[in-house]
Design a protein around this motif. Sequence first.
Motif, PDB file in Angstrom:
ATOM      1  N   THR A 126       5.701   9.875   9.280  1.00  0.00           N
ATOM      2  CA  THR A 126       5.028  10.023   7.987  1.00  0.00           C
ATOM      3  C   THR A 126       5.782   9.213   6.938  1.00  0.00           C
ATOM      4  OG1 THR A 126       6.310  11.920   7.234  1.00  0.00           O
ATOM      5  CG2 THR A 126       4.404  12.379   8.670  1.00  0.00           C
ATOM      6  N   ASN A 127       5.336   9.311   5.695  1.00  0.00           N
ATOM      7  CA  ASN A 127       6.005   8.590   4.604  1.00  0.00           C
ATOM      8  C   ASN A 127       7.462   9.021   4.441  1.00  0.00           C
ATOM      9  OD1 ASN A 127       3.627   7.276   4.089  1.00  0.00           O
ATOM     10  ND2 ASN A 127       3.017   8.619   2.399  1.00  0.00           N
ATOM     11  N   ALA A 128       7.803  10.233   4.945  1.00  0.00           N
ATOM     12  CA  ALA A 128       9.163  10.754   4.785  1.00  0.00           C
ATOM     13  C   ALA A 128      10.210   9.884   5.483  1.00  0.00           C
ATOM     14  CB  ALA A 128       9.230  12.187   5.313  1.00  0.00           C
ATOM     15  N   CYS A 129       9.758   9.063   6.433  1.00  0.00           N
ATOM     16  CA  CYS A 129      10.721   8.248   7.188  1.00  0.00           C
ATOM     17  C   CYS A 129      11.016   6.914   6.520  1.00  0.00           C
ATOM     18  CB  CYS A 129      10.210   7.999   8.604  1.00  0.00           C
ATOM     19  SG  CYS A 129       8.935   6.699   8.703  1.00  0.00           S
ATOM     20  N   VAL A 130      10.235   6.560   5.493  1.00  0.00           N
ATOM     21  CA  VAL A 130      10.274   5.197   4.960  1.00  0.00           C
ATOM     22  C   VAL A 130      11.636   4.845   4.367  1.00  0.00           C
ATOM     23  CG1 VAL A 130       9.273   3.648   3.230  1.00  0.00           C
ATOM     24  CG2 VAL A 130       7.797   5.084   4.635  1.00  0.00           C
TER      25      VAL A 130
ATOM     26  N   SER B  19       3.528   4.349   1.186  1.00  0.00           N
ATOM     27  CA  SER B  19       4.658   3.703   1.864  1.00  0.00           C
ATOM     28  C   SER B  19       4.598   2.178   1.782  1.00  0.00           C
ATOM     29  CB  SER B  19       4.701   4.136   3.332  1.00  0.00           C
ATOM     30  OG  SER B  19       3.570   3.627   4.024  1.00  0.00           O
ATOM     31  N   ILE B  20       3.453   1.650   1.431  1.00  0.00           N
ATOM     32  CA  ILE B  20       3.252   0.197   1.534  1.00  0.00           C
ATOM     33  C   ILE B  20       4.163  -0.616   0.617  1.00  0.00           C
ATOM     34  CG2 ILE B  20       1.577  -1.655   1.122  1.00  0.00           C
ATOM     35  CD1 ILE B  20      -0.545   0.049   2.393  1.00  0.00           C
ATOM     36  N   PRO B  21       4.286  -0.310  -0.664  1.00  0.00           N
ATOM     37  CA  PRO B  21       5.137  -1.132  -1.524  1.00  0.00           C
ATOM     38  C   PRO B  21       6.556  -1.293  -0.987  1.00  0.00           C
ATOM     39  CG  PRO B  21       3.810   0.341  -2.864  1.00  0.00           C
ATOM     40  CD  PRO B  21       3.615   0.775  -1.435  1.00  0.00           C
ATOM     41  N   ALA B  22       7.139  -0.193  -0.511  1.00  0.00           N
ATOM     42  CA  ALA B  22       8.517  -0.266  -0.011  1.00  0.00           C
ATOM     43  C   ALA B  22       8.604  -1.098   1.265  1.00  0.00           C
ATOM     44  CB  ALA B  22       9.042   1.148   0.240  1.00  0.00           C
ATOM     45  N   LEU B  23       7.615  -0.937   2.159  1.00  0.00           N
ATOM     46  CA  LEU B  23       7.632  -1.680   3.415  1.00  0.00           C
ATOM     47  C   LEU B  23       7.425  -3.174   3.184  1.00  0.00           C
ATOM     48  CD1 LEU B  23       5.575   0.756   5.686  1.00  0.00           C
ATOM     49  CD2 LEU B  23       8.051   0.393   5.693  1.00  0.00           C
ATOM     50  N   VAL B  24       6.524  -3.514   2.275  1.00  0.00           N
ATOM     51  CA  VAL B  24       6.288  -4.926   1.959  1.00  0.00           C
ATOM     52  C   VAL B  24       7.556  -5.536   1.366  1.00  0.00           C
ATOM     53  CG1 VAL B  24       5.029  -6.508   0.445  1.00  0.00           C
ATOM     54  CG2 VAL B  24       3.802  -4.725   1.684  1.00  0.00           C
ATOM     55  N   GLN B  25       8.175  -4.797   0.451  1.00  0.00           N
ATOM     56  CA  GLN B  25       9.375  -5.316  -0.211  1.00  0.00           C
ATOM     57  C   GLN B  25      10.504  -5.554   0.775  1.00  0.00           C
ATOM     58  OE1 GLN B  25       9.556  -6.001  -3.681  1.00  0.00           O
ATOM     59  NE2 GLN B  25      11.323  -7.124  -2.890  1.00  0.00           N
ATOM     60  N   VAL B  26      10.745  -4.578   1.669  1.00  0.00           N
ATOM     61  CA  VAL B  26      11.870  -4.712   2.597  1.00  0.00           C
ATOM     62  C   VAL B  26      11.637  -5.847   3.596  1.00  0.00           C
ATOM     63  CG1 VAL B  26      11.127  -3.100   4.422  1.00  0.00           C
ATOM     64  CG2 VAL B  26      13.558  -3.385   3.924  1.00  0.00           C
ATOM     65  N   MET B  27      10.366  -6.051   3.997  1.00  0.00           N
ATOM     66  CA  MET B  27      10.070  -7.141   4.934  1.00  0.00           C
ATOM     67  C   MET B  27      10.199  -8.502   4.250  1.00  0.00           C
ATOM     68  SD  MET B  27       9.605  -6.050   7.974  1.00  0.00           S
ATOM     69  CE  MET B  27       8.733  -7.356   8.831  1.00  0.00           C
TER      70      MET B  27
ATOM     71  N   LEU C 287      -5.155  -1.390  -0.551  1.00  0.00           N
ATOM     72  CA  LEU C 287      -3.836  -2.015  -0.542  1.00  0.00           C
ATOM     73  C   LEU C 287      -3.719  -3.167   0.461  1.00  0.00           C
ATOM     74  CD1 LEU C 287      -3.268   0.827  -1.956  1.00  0.00           C
ATOM     75  CD2 LEU C 287      -0.903   0.387  -1.322  1.00  0.00           C
ATOM     76  N   PHE C 288      -4.852  -3.555   1.056  1.00  0.00           N
ATOM     77  CA  PHE C 288      -4.805  -4.665   2.027  1.00  0.00           C
ATOM     78  C   PHE C 288      -4.339  -5.961   1.367  1.00  0.00           C
ATOM     79  CE2 PHE C 288      -7.922  -3.065   5.531  1.00  0.00           C
ATOM     80  CZ  PHE C 288      -7.050  -2.028   5.786  1.00  0.00           C
ATOM     81  N   GLU C 289      -4.723  -6.115   0.102  1.00  0.00           N
ATOM     82  CA  GLU C 289      -4.328  -7.346  -0.603  1.00  0.00           C
ATOM     83  C   GLU C 289      -2.812  -7.441  -0.711  1.00  0.00           C
ATOM     84  OE1 GLU C 289      -5.148  -9.605  -4.873  1.00  0.00           O
ATOM     85  OE2 GLU C 289      -6.410  -7.909  -4.251  1.00  0.00           O
ATOM     86  N   MET C 290      -2.158  -6.303  -0.939  1.00  0.00           N
ATOM     87  CA  MET C 290      -0.701  -6.283  -1.017  1.00  0.00           C
ATOM     88  C   MET C 290      -0.080  -6.609   0.349  1.00  0.00           C
ATOM     89  SD  MET C 290       1.855  -3.180  -2.167  1.00  0.00           S
ATOM     90  CE  MET C 290       1.230  -3.145  -3.849  1.00  0.00           C
ATOM     91  N   LEU C 291      -0.680  -6.051   1.421  1.00  0.00           N
ATOM     92  CA  LEU C 291      -0.169  -6.306   2.769  1.00  0.00           C
ATOM     93  C   LEU C 291      -0.335  -7.781   3.157  1.00  0.00           C
ATOM     94  CD1 LEU C 291      -1.479  -3.105   4.560  1.00  0.00           C
ATOM     95  CD2 LEU C 291       0.923  -3.746   4.305  1.00  0.00           C
TER      96      LEU C 291
END
Length: 891
Positions: free
Chosen positions: A820-824, A851-859, A879-883
């Motif tokens: 879940t988002n708790a693991c991000v 969870s998407i903003p953090a995952l996009v940023q870290v990648m 949020l597909f545009e962000m991905l």
Amino acid sequence: MDKDSVLIHILKSKGTPTLLGGDLPFRVINDNKYISPLSAEGEVREENLPTVDQAIHTALSGENKTVILIGSEGSGKTTTVEKLVVDWAKGVHLQNFEYVFHFRFKDLNACEDALSLETLIQRCHHYFPPQSMHLVLQKPEDVLVVFDGLNECKYSLDPSVLTLCSHPTQAVSVDCLVASLLHRSLLKGAAVVLATRPTANLKFLSGSQVKVLGFLKPQRKAFGNCFFTDAAANKALMHMERSLGFYDFCTSPRFCWTVCSVYKPLIDSGGKLPETLSQLFVDILVGLIQTLSLSQAEGTELVLALGRMASHCSVEQHLSCTKAQMYSFGFQQFLTSVDTFLRIDGEMESDTCVLSFHSQLIQEFILALSFFLGKMTYTSAEKMLKKHEDGTKFLDVFLSGLSEPTQRRPLENFLGEFNPDRVKDFKQWFKSSSEESLQGYNADEHYRCFRLLHQAQNESLVKEIINSSARIGLSYDSLTLQDCVPWSYVVTCLGGTKSLNLYNTKNLTEEMAEVLAPAMSLSLKIVLQRSFLSTGAVPHLASALNRGITTELDLSYSRLGDEKFKILCTGLRDCKIQELCLQSCNLTEESCEDLVSVLTSGTSQLCLLVMSFNKIGDQGFAKLCDALHSPHCKLQELKLDRCDLTEASMKVFSAALRSGQSELKKVILARNTMDDSGVEALCVSLQHPLCKLQSLNLYTCQLTGACCSHLKEALMSEYCTLSELELSVNELGQEGALLLCQALRRPGCPLEKLGLTRCELTRPVFEELGSVLKSGTSQLKSLSVGLNKVGDQGVKHLWDAVAHPSCLLEELDVEMTQLTNACVEDLCTAIRASKTLKKLEMRNNSLTDASIPALVQVMQDSHGMQEMNLKYNDFSEDLFEMLEKCTKIIY
């Protein structure tokens, strides 16, 4: 009805044979040269096809008394129906009919006045006694009416727009009379045989349709024997099959007659036979021009006039031209000699006569020839081809052949030099269009290019056009014999190819394989995946492998079977094949004996063998294991996914692995029922100093935790060389997995890749795996633990491990572990800290938009991470545009 009169009528001389028009039916029948064309009912083509004669007799014996023969020009329809009438008149066949009336539509077209049925029969069959007409009308079931050339019918047979006639003495128009006969308002109960090319009028008729296929190879051979002595017949047939026999129109008896007529004087005089279709027609045209004794200027004018006619027929889609149109084309001075090139229906002196080319082929050849002879330079090849694209099929083929000096020179001797500007223009168009086509993926465009190159017969041109950027390794799944010849020619000119891709070839026949054999022998890789090889094709493949350079052969899903594989092995025993894929080939234990003979031949270079999804069973595998004991066997990789193996096989296999002769480094045994005892037998070898195995796949082999103690013992051995172990989809459970973790802690444990997907793992197992990864002794670089329901708390141990400096993981799979988002936060911390992680598989979890903003940023920030797969999580399209901004994320 006087049958002798019928014979005289049908067999009397009607014209002379012509090189372009073929032999006359009555001569074929009189000279006993008749060979019945083959047929197929509807659209079906099968082996052991019936002849057209057989199909007609079968159809007439049924309830439906209308038989419609449909075939292309020159396929033998006219000769067949005339032979039908002759056989009836001679008492050979169809003696249940008392009366047979034969009509030709080209004769019926000339009837302008109103006629009754009685008058029509008298006009076309003057020998029929009028006093017998009442007998015909009393018993129409005793009557057979034969119509030839429905495609030449100049009126519609639509019964909805005609008033059909029902009385035999009623005078009506010919179209009404014919329609009344075909729609059975006249002579109801009579049988009808009708021959035609495909035509719009067919939709108004019902009956048994017989497709006239013409001559296949056996019929061509029999036909050739009528022309030549045995030795010459074989030479002529072999040459025709090699240079022309791949074209569909070679099934035409008329075309066969033309070819034999051209070949005969050349063979008798020791002359050179034509190598291409263009060369054949060059020879024909040179011969025809010579007979006319025309000057060079006159010959050129005649060809240009014929070219104007050919262009008109092509563009307007007309088969024939009127006399007035012929004048407009410039034929005034050639009307006495035009019958050398054209068919004339009617008296030449009459204004009602019509003229037509004997075949579509000669029409297109003349059109191509007239293009190069034209003196005006403004017409480009591209515009000319575009103008005639709907009415031609071989125009570009003839243009390609005639553009080459060696092929056009005989014609230039009679007609003068070709227009150099037009030759140059065509070559520029050909080169640019071919290079463009070969950059794309359209197989038809590739074939077109190959055909034109084959027709040109210029090796340097092949090498110039098919350069390193051309994509000729495409899958040509709709392969035909007509495609095989030019493709093989191109590969031969190039001196070889990296890959001959025959993927999904529906039916690789013996003829196709024979033609492709030279190309096969020059191919490093041959792909026959999902193809069907006829039994006759396999020896040609075997021979090509035997003498060729092929190192990789893919026959997966080809339904090969034991019998064909045995034939193939004659080529595999002494060839350069290093990789052989036989996945799902319907092989059994029987084929394993043949494989052993290949592997132990002493000349075999086979390193990789795929036998997956074949029911070879324990007995078959035991035979393969015998080969592993041989010093000649070079196998390093063996794939046996779902081969019906059990624990009994593993004991034999284990002995082979530690024999000292086996070179095996990678083995896939997935989806076999070997059970824990089978693994126990394998583990004996894994601890042996002579075993070289580095990769073992035991995916879904019905294993339990009981096998893990044996695996632990093997992995703890100083002799174990295993670096990859796949145990996914086995019920190992917590106890078994923890035993494996103990082995992973051993300093020097060689394991670098471990698969434990859906193995009933628990949180304590994940905790122990995390500890192992941080220990500094583990060499693991790839770990798959997906489909184990441990949630965020279980996977957290792995995130902590990834962040540790001693962890060497490069790939981690935690698909469907209930994240879940708790693991991000922990995940992002791990990615930032890791110096090795490159790929992360996180499909089918419960991550959301948050969870998407953090995952996009870290990648985006990570230099080491190459890919994160987030498919099938709970993301919204918002949020597909962000991905999309992060190309390293798959979603």
